[in-house]
Design a protein around this motif. Structure first.
Motif, PDB file in Angstrom:
ATOM      1  N   THR A  56       0.813  -1.216   0.000  1.00  0.00           N
ATOM      2  CA  THR A  56       0.000   0.000   0.000  1.00  0.00           C
ATOM      3  C   THR A  56       0.845   1.263   0.000  1.00  0.00           C
ATOM      4  N   HIS A  60      -0.227   5.731  -5.394  1.00  0.00           N
ATOM      5  CA  HIS A  60      -1.548   5.725  -6.013  1.00  0.00           C
ATOM      6  C   HIS A  60      -2.368   6.920  -5.529  1.00  0.00           C
ATOM      7  N   HIS A  61      -2.716   7.797  -6.418  1.00  0.00           N
ATOM      8  CA  HIS A  61      -3.587   8.936  -6.126  1.00  0.00           C
ATOM      9  C   HIS A  61      -3.053   9.812  -4.992  1.00  0.00           C
ATOM     10  N   ARG A  62      -1.751   9.729  -4.675  1.00  0.00           N
ATOM     11  CA  ARG A  62      -1.208  10.541  -3.596  1.00  0.00           C
ATOM     12  C   ARG A  62      -1.315  12.033  -3.932  1.00  0.00           C
ATOM     13  N   HIS A 604      -6.232  -0.807  -3.648  1.00  0.00           N
ATOM     14  CA  HIS A 604      -5.212  -0.868  -4.701  1.00  0.00           C
ATOM     15  C   HIS A 604      -4.356  -2.132  -4.624  1.00  0.00           C
ATOM     16  N   ASP A 715      -5.900   3.233 -15.001  1.00  0.00           N
ATOM     17  CA  ASP A 715      -6.602   3.533 -13.752  1.00  0.00           C
ATOM     18  C   ASP A 715      -7.714   4.525 -14.106  1.00  0.00           C
ATOM     19  N   ALA A 728      -8.535  -4.327  -8.204  1.00  0.00           N
ATOM     20  CA  ALA A 728      -7.130  -4.374  -8.602  1.00  0.00           C
ATOM     21  C   ALA A 728      -6.719  -5.800  -8.922  1.00  0.00           C
ATOM     22  N   TRP A 733      -6.228  -3.449 -13.655  1.00  0.00           N
ATOM     23  CA  TRP A 733      -7.557  -3.424 -13.057  1.00  0.00           C
ATOM     24  C   TRP A 733      -8.526  -4.276 -13.866  1.00  0.00           C
TER      25      TRP A 733
END
Length: 891
Positions: A56, A60-62, A604, A715, A728, A733
């Motif tokens: 994790t 991702h999308h940070r 994710h 994504d 995921a 995906w």
């Protein structure tokens, strides 16, 4: 950091168990995470989510830089804007025109400065937390009975008890490490386990007695237990006389409420013989622990339910003794820490409330805050109602996603849309961040330092082992910088989390003199090095070299004016809303095994998504038949507040008339699947906790004209589809698609997903004999980048081999290319089936094959495949697969 170079001791960021984690960085820079064998909460064990923490930590999308009005900005500009907007609103409308909504994901130090800023210096108590949704009823119940919000026991009581009663707690899935400690005690010393839950959960699958209680009947059940304890001579009269008040009033109301055993059983919808067995077990076992969680708390009568349980323990003197006591387990990693610092709107700080002016004056003097708030603020549901009504004009949301998780979530989204000024500080983009006027990037787990407190009052360190990416900063530093810009610099000149912790500890002891059990005075003088090395310990902590206190209240000494606990007379009320002809099904909501909150982290991770890849609503077979719903149908669930969609799963684990929908799905992972959209904003009058376990709904079938699957590296967040969800997978995906349009229109709609790709990279085929479309995108290396399949419902070809192609990234052979268009795998691809064991990625078909080969026990499956040998939360499913194999073999 321990003595081994490169190993950092930290704490898991998920549930309230508070498991220790070791983060080890190898010389080549790779990171390995494992359970800490020396941490007293977990002794090295981790659940499926904790085991996957290393997966994790990507970006991702940070959120990597501040944003103002959706555009990148510098920190100075963003902080200036936040401070000036809040100051302007306060000047024009007063301090109650602003609000903070915070989270059990914050560390205690973050929580402390947020609460201090809002209550001490802005001068309003309008700061509340998403923990209001999960444990506020326990707080209110503890305060009514004990005089203070205190959990008396320790985790080791699970192992010392002769009887453990689990009420409204699917412990096997929600607190797996604690559950495995309990199961070990059951195997080794014969601990009896009773589960009180409307559903036959994974927890109920491994117990001695399951009571599938009517939803909302908990007060009635425990009033009946209290009456039985009195009638059977099972009371501890000495404890009652020496340490409590109000017993006669409580027992009189309990006996009148419960009536006869037959009447009680009918009210709870339970078998009278099973009910009597439970009463006899409780009466006969002095070492009894009652564990309760969201099934008790998340109710419009949650506080009464808590007190009904506490009454039974007070009446038998089973409190604060080895193997005996009531035990509230929390859902978030720092729900308890938030309670300690006053993160709830109706608490001030350090377990000091607004009830007594002397306590308020004490905090005011300690903080040097003459404008301190002097009355409770708005609780979560009230807070967002005030935002919608325009009374709250500036709102700061920290580390939580209320656009999904709050009840009546559609109304909450409308309120956020209409609010004059919204600040959101978070780690990733969420459904809530899109409403932010100013968006602030916060440091995530592994990137910041501080403390958390777990469900047994044990304080543990979270330690940094990664640098924050981009411009991300710790929450405490963001809050302090805003406070300084608002003119409160002297009170927020903290240079480290250790400084904040020292002040927090000092406040807990300030003018305390033993009146409150929450006391960290022994830690108020910690040096930076001592703070860094702080070992896990439970409060109260009166001495710096002490390990902290163990159990509390075993010999009385409650933090009330007379030192006595209070019995609280409670009466059964039932759910706040009742089913009727328009909304005939009672919907329950809760957690899935491998997901966390709104899936911003866990969603994710492929192995965490594989167990439950789509939104699913569970229905009893008779209800499904009555509603003309079949397994796998797409259902529309409607309440008085909104609607969602989910696939139908038919199971005898559900009570007749009830349904269950997971709480996790957000707009980032599915279309119109958020449980909060359905939930009622009806709250407990004392705790302010909303009723999330009993929502009357109507369930109907969506008549799909087409379905599809998109397997892709991209994504995406599709738009324009009646239904989509995503999970995921290795390399990308898997998107499930569907619509009510005719199949040819559905094909055109799905085909638009391929528009970004040049036609030269596309392979397409439309079957003229039927409504079927297949397409693939080939990358520059000749590997499959994407595949789209569309067909009539029930006619999609298998996709296992396509998923394998995506993961492999191997160039396609001519045979593979032809197969892509035919929809048929060129060679047989072994299917693992739905993943059952997420820890070791073992599927249903693998377990079934092992069972057919002679592995006829969970232990045998574990020896052969390792499934079920880590956190154990899949053991009930493994047992069910073995049982199915036996039935099939006998036919």
């Amino acid at each position: 950091m321990d003595s081994n170079s490169g190993v950092v001791q930290t704490t898991c960021p998920y549930c309230g168990v508070g498991c220790g984690v070791l983060a080890e960085t190898a010389p080549d820079g790779t990171l390995a995470l494992r359970g800490d064998p020396d941490h007293p909460a977990n002794h090295g064990k981790l659940c499926s989510k904790g085991s996957a923490l290393g997966e994790t930590l990507g970006l991702h999308h940070r959120l990597l830089e501040p944003m103002i009005g959706g555009r990148p900005a510098r920190w100075d500009a963003a902080l200036d804007r936040v401070a000036s907007e809040f100051s302007s609103v306060i000047a024009r409308h007063g301090p109650d025109a602003v609000g903070f909504y915070v989270s059990g994901q914050l560390l205690t130090e973050d929580y402390y400065v947020a609460n201090k800023l809002m209550k001490g210096f802005i001068g309003s108590a309008n700061i509340d937390t998403n923990s209001r949704l999960c444990m506020a009823s326990s707080v209110a119940g503890h305060k009514r009975a004990f005089g203070e919000d205190v959990v008396p026991g320790l985790y080791e009581d699970f192992e010392l008890a002769d009887l453990v009663v689990l009420v409204g707690s699917n412990t096997a899935w929600c607190h797996p490490v604690l559950y495995q400690r309990l199961m070990s005690a059951r195997r080794e010393r014969g601990t009896r386990v009773v589960v009180i839950d409307p559903r036959t959960t994974a927890t109920a699958a491994e117990c001695d007695l399951h009571l599938p209680i009517r939803p909302g009947a908990d007060v009635l059940l425990f009033n009946g237990l209290l009456a039985h304890l009195a009638a059977s001579g099972s009371l501890d009269r000495d404890y009652i006389a020496r340490h409590t008040e109000g017993f006669e009033e409580a027992i009189a109301l309990a006996a009148a409420d419960a009536g006869s055993l037959v009447h009680l059983a009918a009210g709870c919808d339970l078998d009278p013989a099973a009910l009597r067995l439970f009463f006899e077990l409780f009466a006969a076992n002095a070492r009894t622990v009652t564990v309760y969680s969201q099934g008790v708390n998340q109710s419009a009568h949650g506080t009464d339910k808590v007190n009904a349980i506490l009454n039974c323990h007070l009446a038998t003197g089973r409190i604060g003794k080895p193997g005996a006591g009531p035990f509230s387990v929390t859902g978030q990693p720092n729900a308890m820490g938030g309670r300690e610092v006053g993160g709830l709107a109706n608490q001030l700080a350090a377990h000091i409330g607004f009830e007594h002016p002397a306590g308020i004056d004490s905090v005011s003097r300690f903080w040097n805050a003459p404008n301190i708030a002097r009355q409770p603020g708005l609780k979560a549901v009230e807070l967002f109602e005030a935002v919608g009504a325009g009374r709250i004009k500036a709102l700061w949301i920290m580390g939580t996603n209320p656009a999904v998780s709050m009840p009546d979530a559609g109304k909450v989204r409308a309120a956020l849309r209409s609010c004059d000024f919204v600040v959101v500080s978070d780690v990733v983009a969420t459904d809530t961040t899109r409403f932010a006027d100013v968006l602030l990037p916060a440091a995530a787990w592994g990137e910041k330092d501080g403390t958390v407190t777990n469900s047994e009052r044990r304080i543990s360190r979270q330690r940094r082992f990664l640098p924050p990416p981009g411009a991300a900063r710790p929450d405490w530093a963001i809050i302090c910088d805003v406070a300084c810009r608002m003119g409160f610099g002297d009170a927020f000149a903290f240079r480290s989390p250790a400084e904040i912790f020292r002040e927090h500890a000092a406040l807990s002891a300030f003018e305390n003199e033993g009146r409150r059990r929450f006391d960290l005075g022994g830690l108020a003088g910690l040096t930076e090095d001592a703070y860094d090395a702080l070992a896990p310990r439970s409060w109260p902590i009166h001495h710096a070299d002490g390990a902290g206190a163990g159990r509390l209240f075993g010999d009385g000494g409650f933090p009330t004016p007379d030192g006595r606990a209070r019995f609280i007379p409670v009466r059964h009320e039932g759910p706040a809303l009742h089913v009727d002809d328009s909304y005939p099904i009672a919907l329950n909501t809760g957690r899935m095994r491998d997901q966390w909150h709104t899936m911003t982290r866990t969603g994710h991770v492929p192995r965490l998504a594989a167990h439950a890849p789509e939104p699913v609503v569970d229905l009893h077979p008779a209800d499904a038949a009555r509603l003309d719903l079949a397994e796998g149908d797409l259902a529309r669930l409607s309440s008085r507040y909104g609607f969602t969609r989910a696939r139908v799963r038919i199971t005898g684990d559900q009570r007749l008339g009830d349904a269950f929908l997971p709480m996790h799905w957000s707009g980032h992972f599915a279309a119109s699947a958020a449980a909060g959209t359905l939930s009622a904003p009806i709250t407990d009058p004392l705790s302010g906790q909303p009723e999330l376990k009993h929502v009357p709904v109507r369930i109907t079938r969506e008549a799909l004209g087409w379905i599809g699957v998109l397997i892709t590296r991209r994504d995406l967040r599709p738009t324009g589809f009646v239904y989509w969800s995503r999970a995921a997978t290795a390399g990308g995906w898997i998107y499930e698609l569907g619509g009510t349009e005719p199949s040819d229109q559905g094909t055109l709609l799905a085909r638009k997903l391929l528009d970004p790709f040049p036609r030269a990279r596309l392979l397409e085929y439309t079957d003229r004999r039927g409504p079927s479309f297949r397409a693939a995108v080939i990358d520059d290396e000749g590997a499959m980048e994407e595949a789209l399949l569309v067909a009539a419902p029930g006619r999609l070809p298998g996709r296992d081999w396509l998923v394998a192609l995506l993961a492999s990234r191997a160039p396609l052979s001519p045979t593979d290319r032809r197969a892509l268009l035919s929809g048929l795998a060129p060679v047989a691809v072994p299917s693992t089936g739905r993943i059952v064991c997420a820890c070791f990625h073992i599927g249903q078909h693998q377990i079934a094959a092992a069972a057919a080969a002679g592995c006829n026990s969970v232990e045998a499956i574990g020896a052969a495949l390792r499934a079920g040998t880590n956190c154990g939360s899949c053991r009930s499913e493994i047992r069910a697969i073995i049982a199915t194999n036996r039935v099939e073999a006998a036919e």
